[in-house]
Write an enzyme that holds these catalytic residues in place. Sequence first.
Site, mmCIF file in Angstrom:
data_model
loop_
_atom_site.group_PDB
_atom_site.id
_atom_site.type_symbol
_atom_site.label_atom_id
_atom_site.label_comp_id
_atom_site.label_asym_id
_atom_site.label_seq_id
_atom_site.Cartn_x
_atom_site.Cartn_y
_atom_site.Cartn_z
ATOM 1 N N GLU A 126 10.039 -14.884 1.260
ATOM 2 C CA GLU A 126 11.330 -14.177 1.363
ATOM 3 C C GLU A 126 11.148 -13.147 2.463
ATOM 4 O O GLU A 126 10.414 -12.166 2.285
ATOM 5 C CB GLU A 126 11.665 -13.468 0.047
ATOM 6 C CG GLU A 126 11.839 -14.382 -1.140
ATOM 7 C CD GLU A 126 13.075 -15.230 -1.074
ATOM 8 O OE1 GLU A 126 13.961 -14.945 -0.242
ATOM 9 O OE2 GLU A 126 13.150 -16.201 -1.838
ATOM 10 N N CYS A 146 16.353 -6.210 2.887
ATOM 11 C CA CYS A 146 16.443 -7.503 3.563
ATOM 12 C C CYS A 146 17.889 -7.962 3.636
ATOM 13 O O CYS A 146 18.284 -8.655 4.553
ATOM 14 C CB CYS A 146 15.591 -8.532 2.837
ATOM 15 S SG CYS A 146 16.002 -8.661 1.101
ATOM 16 N N GLY A 189 4.786 -12.976 7.052
ATOM 17 C CA GLY A 189 5.074 -14.270 6.405
ATOM 18 C C GLY A 189 4.464 -15.425 7.194
ATOM 19 O O GLY A 189 3.885 -16.353 6.625
ATOM 20 N N GLU A 215 0.834 -1.220 0.000
ATOM 21 C CA GLU A 215 0.000 0.000 0.000
ATOM 22 C C GLU A 215 0.863 1.263 0.000
ATOM 23 O O GLU A 215 0.400 2.344 -0.317
ATOM 24 C CB GLU A 215 -0.950 -0.008 1.204
ATOM 25 C CG GLU A 215 -0.286 -0.111 2.568
ATOM 26 C CD GLU A 215 0.022 -1.561 2.989
ATOM 27 O OE1 GLU A 215 0.110 -2.437 2.107
ATOM 28 O OE2 GLU A 215 0.180 -1.802 4.202
ATOM 29 N N GLY A 238 8.320 -9.947 2.421
ATOM 30 C CA GLY A 238 7.940 -8.938 3.410
ATOM 31 C C GLY A 238 8.466 -9.333 4.767
ATOM 32 O O GLY A 238 9.462 -10.063 4.881
HETATM 33 P P1 NAD Z 1 5.080 -6.271 5.345
HETATM 34 O O1 NAD Z 1 5.201 -7.679 5.754
HETATM 35 O O2 NAD Z 1 4.512 -5.300 6.278
HETATM 36 O O3 NAD Z 1 4.198 -6.146 4.017
HETATM 37 C C1 NAD Z 1 4.504 -6.867 2.846
HETATM 38 C C2 NAD Z 1 3.251 -7.064 2.013
HETATM 39 O O4 NAD Z 1 2.345 -7.900 2.721
HETATM 40 C C3 NAD Z 1 2.500 -5.773 1.703
HETATM 41 O O5 NAD Z 1 2.014 -5.849 0.391
HETATM 42 C C4 NAD Z 1 1.354 -5.814 2.705
HETATM 43 O O6 NAD Z 1 0.232 -5.088 2.301
HETATM 44 C C5 NAD Z 1 1.059 -7.288 2.750
HETATM 45 N N1 NAD Z 1 0.357 -7.764 3.945
HETATM 46 C C6 NAD Z 1 0.326 -7.206 5.187
HETATM 47 N N2 NAD Z 1 -0.422 -7.959 6.015
HETATM 48 C C7 NAD Z 1 -0.871 -9.023 5.299
HETATM 49 C C8 NAD Z 1 -1.668 -10.162 5.596
HETATM 50 N N3 NAD Z 1 -2.154 -10.381 6.826
HETATM 51 N N4 NAD Z 1 -1.904 -11.048 4.618
HETATM 52 C C9 NAD Z 1 -1.403 -10.880 3.393
HETATM 53 N N5 NAD Z 1 -0.651 -9.822 3.029
HETATM 54 C C10 NAD Z 1 -0.372 -8.893 3.986
HETATM 55 O O7 NAD Z 1 6.563 -5.904 4.879
HETATM 56 P P2 NAD Z 1 7.091 -4.486 4.410
HETATM 57 O O8 NAD Z 1 7.140 -3.614 5.610
HETATM 58 O O9 NAD Z 1 6.380 -4.028 3.185
HETATM 59 O O10 NAD Z 1 8.588 -4.863 3.943
HETATM 60 C C11 NAD Z 1 9.641 -4.911 4.816
HETATM 61 C C12 NAD Z 1 9.996 -6.338 5.184
HETATM 62 O O11 NAD Z 1 10.213 -7.108 4.003
HETATM 63 C C13 NAD Z 1 11.265 -6.451 5.960
HETATM 64 O O12 NAD Z 1 11.110 -7.312 7.057
HETATM 65 C C14 NAD Z 1 12.262 -7.048 4.967
HETATM 66 O O13 NAD Z 1 13.316 -7.748 5.508
HETATM 67 C C15 NAD Z 1 11.401 -7.874 4.122
HETATM 68 N N6 NAD Z 1 12.019 -8.081 2.823
HETATM 69 C C16 NAD Z 1 12.550 -9.303 2.521
HETATM 70 C C17 NAD Z 1 13.157 -9.530 1.300
HETATM 71 C C18 NAD Z 1 13.732 -10.873 0.959
HETATM 72 O O14 NAD Z 1 13.885 -11.163 -0.200
HETATM 73 N N7 NAD Z 1 14.047 -11.723 1.923
HETATM 74 C C19 NAD Z 1 13.215 -8.518 0.363
HETATM 75 C C20 NAD Z 1 12.667 -7.275 0.700
HETATM 76 C C21 NAD Z 1 12.056 -7.087 1.920
#
Ligand code: NAD
Length: 507
Positions: A266, A300, A249, A194, A244
């Site tokens: 991831e 990440c 996750g 979002e 995320g």
């Molecule tokens: P987040 O988990 O808050 O959100 C990620 C996505 O999930 C967004 O699109 C969000 O709207 C959605 N989401 C939120 N709640 C949900 C639910 N209950 N069900 C389904 N979808 C839902 O993460 P963020 O703040 O956008 O990103 C940061 C995080 O991502 C950090 O922890 C980072 O380490 C991780 N990350 C990991 C990698 C990797 O490849 N390992 C790469 C980039 C970011």
Amino acid sequence: MDMTVIPSTRTGLPTEPFIGRHFINGAWRDSADGATFERIAPSHGVVVSRSARGGEAEAEAAIKAARAAFDSGVWSRISGKARGEVLLRVADLIAANVDRFALIETLETGKPITQARNEISGAADLWRYAAALARTTKGDSHNTLGEDILGVVIKEPIGVVSVITPWNFPFWILSQKLPFALAAGCTCVVKPSEMTPSTTAMLGELLNEAGLPAGVVNIVLGYGQPVGATMAAHRLVDMVTFTGSTAVGKAISAAASGTLKKVALELGGKNPQVIFPDADLESAADAVVFGVYFNAGECCNSGSRIIVHEDIAEAFTARVIELSRQVAFGDPLDPRTQVGAIVTPQHQDKIDGYVRAAVAAGARLGLGGERLSVPGLNGDFYQPTVVTGVTPDMAIAREEVFGPVLSVLTFRTMDDAIAITNDAAYGLSAGVWSENVHTVLEFSRRAQAGTVWSNTWMDGFPELTFGGVKESGQGREIGSYGLEEFLEVKSLVMRIGRTRAPWVNAR
Ligand code: NAD
């Protein structure tokens, strides 16, 4: 000069916000209830985009469109060559739109424009690589099962895939997943964060132009609740691929368990770079600075902790601090800027909270530790920050800070270095610096991580697969393993001739 700050002239801003709509079954739609949401640029405070805010109705429609497209065979049953040709056209269109995409990506994320351009053009290369893979999918044959049996193991697309992405590398991470799912023959429902919906919505235009059949990719804009949650739990979805936070996750894994659909995750990281005394210390210091400040540490793969041999720790940390002062923080729209804004004020508070807690627990500030003021902007920026005297039990040493904050720990022996490296819930990536091949190989084999870099940091290639162990995730992206994630395996057992002995009345 204390730190290098690029002031803003506030030039280069778009005159109007980008208007984002859902892309469902080949058509652009507003939400049924007319709801929208806005994204404010964390650097400049202007409205960058106004997007349709999806609800259950939009998620449901997108999933049904993807299901119908998959089952029709319009994409899942055509040749790999035909799929690859569409992916190559998408890659060319991305390459032709780098500047337009990069500007919006910069304003929604806060990342520097030069970096955003590199990410968008690099993403085009991921689409090209996936196009090549579309033609290489193959299984196994078993010609050794006896003269009357031939066994063939074939690969099939897994089906409908939900693709849920974060805000830190919106277009890049989308491109680590979507072209690979498409190369495999899957159909998809995509939900960007979002915070950064626009470049994903803009991709819909390019997919249309490239001739992707309607319903093969559906994009729903909105929040995790209800859109992401519906995509994770829905019975018509065969797989969820998510990047995320670890917390979300785990929620996705739980939601998906109702139908036992496949889940690829991831997640976060707490990635160490271990510096041995015999390393090329100048290269190591530069890579440490790159590793921690790249994307303002909202990465990440952030090299957020270094584990330095005691004998060199003081001099090495001093050099890291000296280099940190030279990194250009400031207006993301200025091409000289290397580090831009923090994604939200709430996230800025979280970063600051980790630094304060570490200092309260006895760590010391070698540099930074405050909000950064950028002349001409009143956005969210944080200083380059180096925290020394960190011990492995502190939250700053164990948890993801996701900011431009480096924690410095020390070690004495290889066993210490390995123990500190592996004493983390995460296992995404790790780095080792030494000129001794035995040291490098021993560390690389013993470190619990999906990627180990030696004498470099964050070099990546479409050919090299990426992913984490432990709470950093499950499954792999990019490389040939990235395609395999989206394939199901089926055994075909074929009897040749009427050679099967009867079961009934066998005696
Ligand atoms: P987040 O988990 O808050 O959100 C990620 C996505 O999930 C967004 O699109 C969000 O709207 C959605 N989401 C939120 N709640 C949900 C639910 N209950 N069900 C389904 N979808 C839902 O993460 P963020 O703040 O956008 O990103 C940061 C995080 O991502 C950090 O922890 C980072 O380490 C991780 N990350 C990991 C990698 C990797 O490849 N390992 C790469 C980039 C970011």
